[in-house]
Motif scaffolding. Sequence first.
Motif, PDB file in Angstrom:
ATOM      1  N   PRO A   1       0.834  -1.211   0.000  1.00 49.92           N
ATOM      2  CA  PRO A   1       0.000   0.000   0.000  1.00 49.92           C
ATOM      3  C   PRO A   1       0.863   1.252   0.000  1.00 49.92           C
ATOM      4  O   PRO A   1       1.939   1.291   0.601  1.00 49.92           O
ATOM      5  N   LEU A   2       0.375   2.271  -0.681  1.00 49.74           N
ATOM      6  CA  LEU A   2       1.114   3.525  -0.759  1.00 49.74           C
ATOM      7  C   LEU A   2       0.957   4.322   0.529  1.00 49.74           C
ATOM      8  O   LEU A   2      -0.072   4.258   1.201  1.00 49.74           O
ATOM      9  N   LEU A   3       1.983   5.086   0.854  1.00 53.16           N
ATOM     10  CA  LEU A   3       1.943   6.023   1.966  1.00 53.16           C
ATOM     11  C   LEU A   3       1.952   7.427   1.375  1.00 53.16           C
ATOM     12  O   LEU A   3       2.760   7.740   0.499  1.00 53.16           O
ATOM     13  N   TYR A   4       1.041   8.258   1.867  1.00 54.73           N
ATOM     14  CA  TYR A   4       0.929   9.615   1.345  1.00 54.73           C
ATOM     15  C   TYR A   4       1.535  10.607   2.337  1.00 54.73           C
ATOM     16  O   TYR A   4       1.226  10.576   3.534  1.00 54.73           O
ATOM     17  N   SER A   5       2.396  11.469   1.833  1.00 52.44           N
ATOM     18  CA  SER A   5       3.008  12.525   2.635  1.00 52.44           C
ATOM     19  C   SER A   5       2.296  13.832   2.310  1.00 52.44           C
ATOM     20  O   SER A   5       2.289  14.273   1.154  1.00 52.44           O
ATOM     21  N   VAL A   6       1.686  14.425   3.324  1.00 58.52           N
ATOM     22  CA  VAL A   6       0.917  15.653   3.156  1.00 58.52           C
ATOM     23  C   VAL A   6       1.651  16.773   3.891  1.00 58.52           C
ATOM     24  O   VAL A   6       1.982  16.641   5.075  1.00 58.52           O
ATOM     25  N   ARG A   7       1.881  17.866   3.168  1.00 58.58           N
ATOM     26  CA  ARG A   7       2.575  19.009   3.772  1.00 58.58           C
ATOM     27  C   ARG A   7       1.713  20.248   3.605  1.00 58.58           C
ATOM     28  O   ARG A   7       1.258  20.554   2.500  1.00 58.58           O
ATOM     29  N   VAL A   8       1.458  20.929   4.725  1.00 61.77           N
ATOM     30  CA  VAL A   8       0.638  22.140   4.738  1.00 61.77           C
ATOM     31  C   VAL A   8       1.537  23.296   5.158  1.00 61.77           C
ATOM     32  O   VAL A   8       2.142  23.262   6.238  1.00 61.77           O
ATOM     33  N   THR A   9       1.625  24.344   4.336  1.00 59.96           N
ATOM     34  CA  THR A   9       2.565  25.426   4.597  1.00 59.96           C
ATOM     35  C   THR A   9       1.965  26.774   4.227  1.00 59.96           C
ATOM     36  O   THR A   9       1.028  26.872   3.441  1.00 59.96           O
ATOM     37  N   ASN A  10       2.514  27.787   4.842  1.00 65.60           N
ATOM     38  CA  ASN A  10       2.407  29.173   4.375  1.00 65.60           C
ATOM     39  C   ASN A  10       3.663  29.884   4.867  1.00 65.60           C
ATOM     40  O   ASN A  10       4.643  29.238   5.242  1.00 65.60           O
ATOM     41  N   ASP A  11       3.653  31.198   4.891  1.00 62.92           N
ATOM     42  CA  ASP A  11       4.877  31.930   5.239  1.00 62.92           C
ATOM     43  C   ASP A  11       5.339  31.652   6.665  1.00 62.92           C
ATOM     44  O   ASP A  11       6.538  31.729   6.964  1.00 62.92           O
ATOM     45  N   THR A  12       4.407  31.339   7.542  1.00 65.53           N
ATOM     46  CA  THR A  12       4.786  31.156   8.952  1.00 65.53           C
ATOM     47  C   THR A  12       4.431  29.772   9.482  1.00 65.53           C
ATOM     48  O   THR A  12       4.559  29.528  10.681  1.00 65.53           O
ATOM     49  N   PHE A  13       3.969  28.885   8.610  1.00 73.73           N
ATOM     50  CA  PHE A  13       3.477  27.597   9.080  1.00 73.73           C
ATOM     51  C   PHE A  13       4.033  26.494   8.205  1.00 73.73           C
ATOM     52  O   PHE A  13       4.105  26.623   6.982  1.00 73.73           O
ATOM     53  N   ASN A  14       4.446  25.406   8.824  1.00 73.45           N
ATOM     54  CA  ASN A  14       4.966  24.248   8.077  1.00 73.45           C
ATOM     55  C   ASN A  14       4.674  22.992   8.906  1.00 73.45           C
ATOM     56  O   ASN A  14       5.253  22.795   9.966  1.00 73.45           O
ATOM     57  N   MET A  15       3.751  22.203   8.412  1.00 75.38           N
ATOM     58  CA  MET A  15       3.366  21.009   9.147  1.00 75.38           C
ATOM     59  C   MET A  15       3.238  19.851   8.158  1.00 75.38           C
ATOM     60  O   MET A  15       2.749  20.017   7.047  1.00 75.38           O
TER      61      MET A  15
ATOM     62  N   THR B   1      -7.691  19.920  11.299  1.00 69.89           N
ATOM     63  CA  THR B   1      -8.453  20.664  12.292  1.00 69.89           C
ATOM     64  C   THR B   1      -7.515  21.621  13.019  1.00 69.89           C
ATOM     65  O   THR B   1      -6.323  21.713  12.707  1.00 69.89           O
ATOM     66  N   MET B   2      -8.089  22.327  14.023  1.00 67.96           N
ATOM     67  CA  MET B   2      -7.257  23.217  14.818  1.00 67.96           C
ATOM     68  C   MET B   2      -6.132  22.425  15.473  1.00 67.96           C
ATOM     69  O   MET B   2      -5.004  22.906  15.609  1.00 67.96           O
ATOM     70  N   GLY B   3      -6.440  21.180  15.846  1.00 66.72           N
ATOM     71  CA  GLY B   3      -5.407  20.348  16.430  1.00 66.72           C
ATOM     72  C   GLY B   3      -4.281  20.052  15.466  1.00 66.72           C
ATOM     73  O   GLY B   3      -3.176  19.700  15.871  1.00 66.72           O
ATOM     74  N   SER B   4      -4.561  20.156  14.165  1.00 69.83           N
ATOM     75  CA  SER B   4      -3.514  19.960  13.158  1.00 69.83           C
ATOM     76  C   SER B   4      -2.648  21.196  13.003  1.00 69.83           C
ATOM     77  O   SER B   4      -1.616  21.137  12.337  1.00 69.83           O
ATOM     78  N   GLY B   5      -3.102  22.292  13.604  1.00 67.09           N
ATOM     79  CA  GLY B   5      -2.300  23.509  13.559  1.00 67.09           C
ATOM     80  C   GLY B   5      -2.830  24.578  12.637  1.00 67.09           C
ATOM     81  O   GLY B   5      -2.251  25.668  12.556  1.00 67.09           O
ATOM     82  N   ILE B   6      -3.927  24.312  11.913  1.00 65.19           N
ATOM     83  CA  ILE B   6      -4.420  25.344  11.003  1.00 65.19           C
ATOM     84  C   ILE B   6      -5.217  26.381  11.795  1.00 65.19           C
ATOM     85  O   ILE B   6      -5.720  26.119  12.896  1.00 65.19           O
ATOM     86  N   TRP B   7      -5.332  27.562  11.216  1.00 62.40           N
ATOM     87  CA  TRP B   7      -5.960  28.705  11.875  1.00 62.40           C
ATOM     88  C   TRP B   7      -6.969  29.321  10.930  1.00 62.40           C
ATOM     89  O   TRP B   7      -6.900  29.129   9.712  1.00 62.40           O
ATOM     90  N   HIS B   8      -7.908  30.032  11.516  1.00 63.51           N
ATOM     91  CA  HIS B   8      -8.947  30.659  10.715  1.00 63.51           C
ATOM     92  C   HIS B   8      -8.368  31.803   9.881  1.00 63.51           C
ATOM     93  O   HIS B   8      -7.296  32.342  10.165  1.00 63.51           O
ATOM     94  N   SER B   9      -9.105  32.134   8.837  1.00 61.64           N
ATOM     95  CA  SER B   9      -8.810  33.312   8.020  1.00 61.64           C
ATOM     96  C   SER B   9      -7.380  33.288   7.487  1.00 61.64           C
ATOM     97  O   SER B   9      -6.714  34.321   7.414  1.00 61.64           O
ATOM     98  N   THR B  10      -6.902  32.077   7.102  1.00 59.24           N
ATOM     99  CA  THR B  10      -5.513  31.936   6.679  1.00 59.24           C
ATOM    100  C   THR B  10      -5.445  31.119   5.402  1.00 59.24           C
ATOM    101  O   THR B  10      -6.180  30.144   5.236  1.00 59.24           O
ATOM    102  N   MET B  11      -4.532  31.503   4.508  1.00 58.71           N
ATOM    103  CA  MET B  11      -4.319  30.775   3.260  1.00 58.71           C
ATOM    104  C   MET B  11      -3.170  29.788   3.445  1.00 58.71           C
ATOM    105  O   MET B  11      -2.125  30.114   4.001  1.00 58.71           O
ATOM    106  N   TYR B  12      -3.363  28.574   2.952  1.00 63.56           N
ATOM    107  CA  TYR B  12      -2.359  27.515   3.056  1.00 63.56           C
ATOM    108  C   TYR B  12      -2.121  26.886   1.685  1.00 63.56           C
ATOM    109  O   TYR B  12      -3.020  26.871   0.829  1.00 63.56           O
ATOM    110  N   THR B  13      -0.941  26.358   1.516  1.00 63.58           N
ATOM    111  CA  THR B  13      -0.595  25.565   0.333  1.00 63.58           C
ATOM    112  C   THR B  13      -0.407  24.112   0.770  1.00 63.58           C
ATOM    113  O   THR B  13       0.308  23.839   1.730  1.00 63.58           O
ATOM    114  N   VAL B  14      -1.077  23.200   0.043  1.00 61.64           N
ATOM    115  CA  VAL B  14      -1.022  21.776   0.375  1.00 61.64           C
ATOM    116  C   VAL B  14      -0.316  21.032  -0.755  1.00 61.64           C
ATOM    117  O   VAL B  14      -0.653  21.212  -1.931  1.00 61.64           O
ATOM    118  N   THR B  15       0.666  20.234  -0.402  1.00 62.52           N
ATOM    119  CA  THR B  15       1.315  19.335  -1.358  1.00 62.52           C
ATOM    120  C   THR B  15       1.143  17.909  -0.847  1.00 62.52           C
ATOM    121  O   THR B  15       1.358  17.630   0.326  1.00 62.52           O
TER     122      THR B  15
END
Length: 607
Positions: A342-356, A368-382
């Motif tokens: 089975p494949l494993l997927y690596s998900v990266r969520v980033t912006n200028d001040t966030f990298n998870m 969710t908020m527990g994942s570190g995301i915040w309201h009213s914010t733009m993120y890039t997902v790879t």
Amino acid sequence: VLVPSAMDSVLVLQINILSTLISWAIGQMISPSGPVDVLEGGTVSFNCTSEGSTTQDILVQLNDFYILASQNLLDITAINDGSAITFGPVTTDHVDGRLRCDFVLLPMGGRYSNEIVLNVLISPVVTPNSTDTTVVEGMALDIPLTITGNPFPLSTNAAITKDGVTVQDDRITVNIGSGNGASTFRIQNVIRTDSGSYTLYVTTTVGSGSAVFNLDVQYKPEFASVPPSMQSVKASNTFTFNCTPSAANPPPSSYVFERDGAGITEGVSGSILTVSSLKRSENSGNYTCTVTNDVGSVTIATYVNILAPPTAPRQLMSAVSGAFTVVLNWDQPLDNGGSSQPLLYSVRVTNDTFNMSFNSTSTRLTLTMGSGIWHSTMYTVTVSAENEYGIGPPSVTDFTTVDSTPIIESISTESLSLTLSLDVVLLTDGGRMVDNYTIALTSSSSSQYNTTVIIVFSDIESPFSVPVSQGETYSVTVTAANSVGESDPVTATTVTLEQPVTPPDETSNTVGVAVGMVLGGFLFGVLITAASMIGIYFCCIKCCHRNNSHYSVNKMSKEQETVYEECALKDVKIEANPSYGVPPQLVSSGREQKGQSAKDSKETEYL
């Protein structure tokens, strides 16, 4: 008895004379006589003797033709009556030849002797139709033979050797036709080991003959082992396809390599194909090699699975379902890189001040908020897929979270006299200005005081001052609201204030008045009035002992009404008993007042 005439007598005389002359001219071949066996190359001896007459000349005929001296077949040239004559050498041309003597005496018949028939004995001779024969494996072979000899050989007189070894194989036979008939060398169902040099021997009583011929059994290329139906090779490595047959006769004349039906020339060296720096997208596929010789062709095949990291996940999408909830969905890669795991997927969520970064075995991930995301914010997902051979290229998308309701981080309370100070700390305003705070005070010190009072403060920052009563136990719950909605409530630790002084009741007032009257009775009339005033003053002191106090009012007597009227002159705050549903009066608070309506209009008049 008839008497012959004179003419008849003359005729008889003439016949007798003629008969005598003929008998004198007849010759005989005294020795040998009849059929004579003679070996090819040998000689035969005989003599010619006449009877009854002496010959002038004797000649020898062979098959009715005179033998000339130039033929050198007779050992003498002048033959006399009774001479011994030798004929030879005998050849195959003399087979069944007839020899006789010609006694030359009269120019009339009857001068020839009896005949000798030559039985020429000839050793067998075997002549194959071809001395070098080629045949394809699996076929039947027939080689025509020419066999001569006298006597003529039989099939049982034949023997065969191959490479010097006697052949004992029922598939290999010699058929000799009788009387110079058709003869054949035959091999049924030729196999490759039949190739070799054959010698055929034929024997008679005269001698033996032999013939040598070569047989070449041909067959198409074959492989002792073939490559596996599928073989896996890691990307960047080298793949080698060996198409050398283990056997082929004649040797192969061509090798043709293909991948998925398309010809390959690069990397081909004779019977070997070499592909370097493998790429899954370019080099994976079904490889074939066709090897050909004069007999036929053979094709071998193998599927080459180039193992590599998977391709990028497809259809990456984000669904924002709230200020702190984003659902990511994607489809599996078009190519898993040849992995069986089975494949494993690596998900990266980033912006200028966030990298998870996150890992997932599913094609769905909820942030969710527990994942570190915040309201009213733009993120890039790879999102990249990973197998045991590496991480593939990513799929990329963006999402922006929406504004949220306020979030209260904490509240703290502090009691100041008859005021409760509330300090509300926001974790976030949700991206919108807070419109109001709602504070719910729940009194639960006894069943008599068990209610909730709700106070709303609009556009006011904490700390908030909330009027409370002494002797009560409160549970404080606070919510904040903006244009998005209301926050989750936060409840503070229960707050218990000090027990207040009990207000004067109707009995104590009566006692004070009665004491004044008694004293007035013993004293002077003037003192009676003064004593009464002292009692009233004492009551008022007890009522108004502390500024800004809150008292609950139930049913009041006339005397209590008088006391409360005097307390009101001293700016004493009075609230109705909350158990009657009367909202508190926040004097000079400057804040919006909110509560349940009064059940008792009389109590409202007291306020």
